[in-house]
Design a protein around this motif. Structure first.
Motif, mmCIF file in Angstrom:
data_model
loop_
_atom_site.group_PDB
_atom_site.id
_atom_site.type_symbol
_atom_site.label_atom_id
_atom_site.label_comp_id
_atom_site.label_asym_id
_atom_site.label_seq_id
_atom_site.Cartn_x
_atom_site.Cartn_y
_atom_site.Cartn_z
ATOM 1 N N ILE A 39 0.831 -1.199 0.000
ATOM 2 C CA ILE A 39 0.000 0.000 0.000
ATOM 3 C C ILE A 39 0.868 1.252 0.000
ATOM 4 N N GLU A 40 0.299 2.340 -0.483
ATOM 5 C CA GLU A 40 1.006 3.622 -0.437
ATOM 6 C C GLU A 40 1.079 4.102 1.012
ATOM 7 N N VAL A 41 2.067 4.953 1.295
ATOM 8 C CA VAL A 41 2.201 5.497 2.647
ATOM 9 C C VAL A 41 0.898 6.216 3.010
ATOM 10 N N PRO A 42 0.271 5.877 4.125
ATOM 11 C CA PRO A 42 -1.035 6.449 4.471
ATOM 12 C C PRO A 42 -0.960 7.961 4.707
ATOM 13 N N TYR A 50 1.673 12.625 6.261
ATOM 14 C CA TYR A 50 1.827 11.185 6.062
ATOM 15 C C TYR A 50 2.105 10.506 7.394
ATOM 16 N N LYS A 51 1.696 9.249 7.499
ATOM 17 C CA LYS A 51 1.909 8.482 8.715
ATOM 18 C C LYS A 51 3.121 7.573 8.545
ATOM 19 N N ARG A 52 4.110 7.761 9.386
ATOM 20 C CA ARG A 52 5.264 6.883 9.356
ATOM 21 C C ARG A 52 4.923 5.592 10.101
ATOM 22 N N VAL A 84 8.658 2.956 -7.500
ATOM 23 C CA VAL A 84 8.748 4.355 -7.922
ATOM 24 C C VAL A 84 8.585 5.241 -6.692
ATOM 25 N N ILE A 85 7.700 4.794 -5.802
ATOM 26 C CA ILE A 85 7.568 5.391 -4.474
ATOM 27 C C ILE A 85 7.692 4.269 -3.455
ATOM 28 N N GLN A 86 7.936 4.631 -2.206
ATOM 29 C CA GLN A 86 8.030 3.591 -1.184
ATOM 30 C C GLN A 86 6.638 3.046 -0.881
#
Length: 217
Positions: A39-42, A50-52, A84-86
């Motif tokens: 999933i993408e970073v929430p 963003y939530k780490r 492409v993204i984390q």
């Protein structure tokens, strides 16, 4: 229906901090492989932050299908993948653990939980639930507290989870029915008339955990 690629997820992260636990984050499923969802970073839409996340973080999630039906499940963070993204790797839920929640079909479980009640006349007292669900509760109380069908209260419910965290869910229920017990106490059955989605999700998460306990017995 299992979550698929491009499905939006709405997440809450288990936390001992009450404010953190209330926050709802939005994410999107970018990839599905075997037992893992990527999933993408929430993102918390209200604040834009963003939530780490960290490996082992426990998540309570739901997604929507046609007709606005919500599907709830619990999962946890497995790790990360650089694309492409984390992306965040979380455990893919077992289909049997996903609960479809419609307006009139909330899961209900027996549970003895502490409930703080505030009546319209500002009287406050503690009671204990008999059962709880995403749509309402029942609880027993001393007969000195007078109730009538249609009465509206303010309530704070204490929810202890299996991982040791404790949450408080706030809601306003309306009395539907009253029953006099042989013990002399009264049983109050009430439905939620005001409850935020994040508070309801806390209760549903607890109900799922309780149901899993019953299955293991």
């Amino acid at each position: 229906m299992e979550p698929k690629v491009n499905t939006f997820l709405y997440l809450q992260v288990a936390s001992s901090d009450e404010e953190d636990a209330k926050a709802v984050y939005k994410s999107r499923i970018a990839d599905v492989q075997d037992d893992t969802l990527y999933i993408e970073v929430p993102l918390e839409e209200q604040t834009g932050r963003y939530k780490r996340l960290f490996p082992g973080d426990e998540l309570s999630a739901y997604y929507l299908t046609e007709g606005g039906v919500k599907h709830y499940f619990n999962t946890h963070v497995l790790g990360f993948r650089d694309d492409v993204i984390q992306l965040v790797a979380v455990r893919r839920p077992d289909p049997d653990s996903i609960r479809k929640v419609q307006r009139r079909s909330f899961l209900r479980v027996p549970a003895v939980l502490e409930l703080a009640v505030k009546l319209a006349n500002q009287v406050r007292f503690l009671a204990y639930t008999d059962d709880i669900g995403g749509g309402g509760i029942s609880f027993t109380t001393d007969p000195r507290w007078a109730f009538n069908a249609g009465d509206v209260m303010e309530c704070w419910l204490l929810l202890p989870y299996k991982n040791g965290t404790i949450e408080h869910a706030f809601f306003k229920p309306e009395v539907v029915r009253l029953k006099k017990l042989e013990s002399g106490r009264n049983q109050v059955m009430a439905k939620f008339i005001e409850i935020s989605d994040s508070e309801r999700q806390k209760i549903i998460r607890y109900c799922f955990e309780r149901q899993l306990e019953f299955r293991k017995r």
